[in-house]
Write a protein that holds these residues in place. Structure first.
Motif, PDB file in Angstrom:
ATOM      1  N   UNK A  88      38.089 -54.622 -72.295  1.00 31.29           N
ATOM      2  CA  UNK A  88      37.024 -53.889 -72.972  1.00 31.29           C
ATOM      3  C   UNK A  88      37.679 -52.872 -73.898  1.00 31.29           C
ATOM      4  N   UNK A  89      38.464 -53.371 -74.841  1.00 33.77           N
ATOM      5  CA  UNK A  89      39.263 -52.518 -75.720  1.00 33.77           C
ATOM      6  C   UNK A  89      38.387 -51.664 -76.635  1.00 33.77           C
ATOM      7  N   UNK A  90      37.255 -52.188 -77.042  1.00 34.74           N
ATOM      8  CA  UNK A  90      36.407 -51.459 -77.982  1.00 34.74           C
ATOM      9  C   UNK A  90      35.686 -50.306 -77.319  1.00 34.74           C
ATOM     10  N   UNK A  91      35.221 -50.525 -76.075  1.00 30.27           N
ATOM     11  CA  UNK A  91      34.378 -49.528 -75.419  1.00 30.27           C
ATOM     12  C   UNK A  91      35.070 -48.806 -74.270  1.00 30.27           C
ATOM     13  N   UNK A  92      36.197 -49.334 -73.786  1.00 32.96           N
ATOM     14  CA  UNK A  92      36.797 -48.776 -72.587  1.00 32.96           C
ATOM     15  C   UNK A  92      35.993 -49.176 -71.364  1.00 32.96           C
ATOM     16  N   UNK A  93      36.518 -48.900 -70.183  1.00 26.48           N
ATOM     17  CA  UNK A  93      35.821 -49.282 -68.952  1.00 26.48           C
ATOM     18  C   UNK A  93      36.117 -48.257 -67.863  1.00 26.48           C
ATOM     19  N   UNK A  94      35.072 -47.882 -67.142  1.00 26.00           N
ATOM     20  CA  UNK A  94      35.209 -46.950 -66.033  1.00 26.00           C
ATOM     21  C   UNK A  94      34.062 -47.198 -65.064  1.00 26.00           C
ATOM     22  N   UNK A  95      34.244 -46.763 -63.820  1.00 24.59           N
ATOM     23  CA  UNK A  95      33.213 -46.841 -62.786  1.00 24.59           C
ATOM     24  C   UNK A  95      32.661 -48.258 -62.624  1.00 24.59           C
ATOM     25  N   UNK A 105      28.898 -57.280 -62.844  1.00 22.86           N
ATOM     26  CA  UNK A 105      29.121 -55.856 -62.597  1.00 22.86           C
ATOM     27  C   UNK A 105      28.379 -55.032 -63.654  1.00 22.86           C
ATOM     28  N   UNK A 106      28.179 -53.758 -63.346  1.00 22.75           N
ATOM     29  CA  UNK A 106      27.827 -52.768 -64.361  1.00 22.75           C
ATOM     30  C   UNK A 106      28.991 -51.796 -64.444  1.00 22.75           C
ATOM     31  N   UNK A 107      29.201 -51.230 -65.629  1.00 23.59           N
ATOM     32  CA  UNK A 107      30.279 -50.249 -65.769  1.00 23.59           C
ATOM     33  C   UNK A 107      29.971 -49.299 -66.918  1.00 23.59           C
ATOM     34  N   UNK A 119      27.718 -56.906 -67.100  1.00 20.87           N
ATOM     35  CA  UNK A 119      28.691 -57.892 -67.553  1.00 20.87           C
ATOM     36  C   UNK A 119      28.806 -59.040 -66.568  1.00 20.87           C
ATOM     37  N   UNK A 120      28.811 -60.254 -67.090  1.00 21.07           N
ATOM     38  CA  UNK A 120      29.032 -61.441 -66.275  1.00 21.07           C
ATOM     39  C   UNK A 120      30.522 -61.728 -66.196  1.00 21.07           C
ATOM     40  N   UNK A 125      30.621 -62.433 -70.475  1.00 15.82           N
ATOM     41  CA  UNK A 125      29.603 -62.095 -71.476  1.00 15.82           C
ATOM     42  C   UNK A 125      28.782 -60.901 -70.998  1.00 15.82           C
ATOM     43  N   UNK A 126      28.289 -60.141 -71.975  1.00 15.61           N
ATOM     44  CA  UNK A 126      27.377 -59.044 -71.646  1.00 15.61           C
ATOM     45  C   UNK A 126      25.981 -59.611 -71.396  1.00 15.61           C
ATOM     46  N   UNK A 127      25.368 -59.174 -70.314  1.00 14.36           N
ATOM     47  CA  UNK A 127      24.029 -59.629 -69.968  1.00 14.36           C
ATOM     48  C   UNK A 127      22.949 -58.645 -70.415  1.00 14.36           C
ATOM     49  N   UNK A 128      23.319 -57.349 -70.496  1.00 16.09           N
ATOM     50  CA  UNK A 128      22.347 -56.339 -70.875  1.00 16.09           C
ATOM     51  C   UNK A 128      23.078 -55.060 -71.248  1.00 16.09           C
ATOM     52  N   UNK A 129      22.439 -54.252 -72.124  1.00 19.12           N
ATOM     53  CA  UNK A 129      22.954 -52.941 -72.484  1.00 19.12           C
ATOM     54  C   UNK A 129      21.928 -51.903 -72.056  1.00 19.12           C
TER      55      UNK A 129
END
Length: 397
Positions: A88-95, A105-107, A119-120, A125-129
């Motif tokens: 997730x280079x563009x947005x970063x990832x945590x939690x 997962x959600x993050x 995220x699936x 793939x992203x499932x929802x924002x």
């Protein structure tokens, strides 16, 4: 050898389980270490601040409901399963938090925006924002019983969400940034920690728009004996015990606390480790937590008998928290909080343990920092037969 099953919240799929004891908890040793669990990155330059020096670290870890999958998030902007790395280079990832499916997962994001992503892991793939926060999300928890989850942000809000809808279904406005959130095991209530006031507010999930039905004050009179004015308590995490009786309050300093889940009362103070907010072993503690704090460095075991926590010295400390109310002073003198020292310390983690999590279904411990380690009880030695018997799965009656 697979990890032994261990006590946790009762359910139809989790019947034949056993409980930890002092013998087993002190036998845990690293069974598998992943040294390449996070990209090292370029070496620090002489001009970098001390808090930014050193290799990149794992900042979050989560087991799925069945205890069969684990995912980590790192400062290298990756989230990893043991045999798979996603970026997730563009947005970063945590939690990172598993939903009730081990394939999703959600993050939280760490840059670009403050959107929470669903995220699936199966097809990447992203499932929802989930948009709405105007500041970085610092606390994120999935409901233990349904598709709900909630988040706390530096924008001074707590938002309640549902995986099936991109719009938040509830919002709590708070006076200060960075609230911490936690569900109880039945998701009937949730807690919100506010550091500026050293308060934990407990809400009825069905009436979250009403005032909290319980407010717990984190007032430790012993701190006034160390410095004046007393150093404030800086909370980094909240965790309900699986029976809902207690709330474990993780803190950035040299103590954690356990409070009563039904009353405004501190039941115990856990000491003996070295808080991760220090810049080094010989450096004085700072009031604000430094890099190294994740909010995931302390946890209950699934049977609520022990608390395990990371430390700057690289050890994992074990506190026996059974029969807490029996340890209370007579009439519970508010100026006397029982102090619990570690039962044991587990050696074998390289560097400070930034994340410490116990598997919810099996007798396995995970710790993470620069490396990722999985711990199992070592059954070798004179007590091998006894320990094997303790680890054996009980048969349902």
């Amino acid at each position: 050898m697979p990890p032994p099953p261990i006590a946790g919240p009762s359910s139809a799929h989790n019947l034949p389980i056993f409980s930890l004891n002092d013998t087993i908890i002190q036998k845990f040793k690293p069974a598998k270490v992943f040294k390449a669990a996070v990209d090292a990155g370029p070496p620090p330059t002489p001009t970098q601040r001390p808090s930014n020096q050193g290799p990149k670290q794992i900042s979050g870890i989560c087991f799925d409901d069945k205890g069969e999958c684990v995912i980590t998030a790192g400062e290298d902007e990756t989230f990893r399963l043991p045999m798979k790395t996603l970026y997730s280079k563009k947005y970063g990832v945590d939690l990172p938090r598993f939903t009730h499916k081990s394939t999703a997962i959600v993050y939280a994001s760490t840059k670009e925006d403050d959107t929470i992503r669903y995220h699936s892991l199966h097809d990447n793939k992203y499932l929802q924002y989930f948009k709405g926060h105007k500041g970085r999300v610092v606390s994120l928890e999935v409901s233990p019983v349904d598709d709900g989850f909630m988040s706390g942000s530096l924008d001074k809000t707590v938002r309640l969400w549902d995986l099936r809808s991109p719009t938040c279904r509830g919002l709590l406005a708070l006076p200060t940034p960075g609230p911490l959130v936690a569900y109880d095991a039945g998701a009937m209530v949730f807690a919100v920690g506010v550091n500026a006031y050293q308060r934990i507010m407990v809400y009825d999930q069905a009436n979250f728009d009403k005032a909290p039905f319980l407010t717990i004050k984190l007032d430790d009179p012993s701190l006034a004996k160390i410095t004046y004015p007393p150093r404030p308590i800086f909370m980094t995490s909240l965790t309900f015990s699986s029976d809902g009786k207690y709330i474990l309050v993780g803190c950035s300093g040299n103590a954690h606390y356990i409070v009563d889940g039904f009353d405004d009362m501190i039941l115990a103070k856990l000491e003996g480790h070295i808080g991760l907010e220090r810049r080094g072993l010989n450096a004085p503690p700072s009031i604000d937590p430094a890099k190294g704090i994740s909010g995931e460095e302390v946890c209950f075991t699934p049977d609520n008998k022990y608390v395990l926590g990371g430390s700057l010295d690289g050890n994992i400390y074990v506190w026996d928290v059974q029969n807490l109310k029996e340890k209370l002073p007579p009439r519970h003198d508010p100026k006397s909080i029982p102090v619990i020292k570690p039962l044991n310390r587990l050696e074998g983690h390289k560097g400070p343990a930034r994340c410490v999590r116990f598997n919810p279904r099996f007798g396995m411990l995970a710790s993470a920092g620069n490396e990722l380690a999985f711990w199992l009880p070592d059954m070798s030695g004179d007590n091998e037969d006894i320990t094997k018997d303790l680890l054996r799965r009980k048969q349902p009656t």
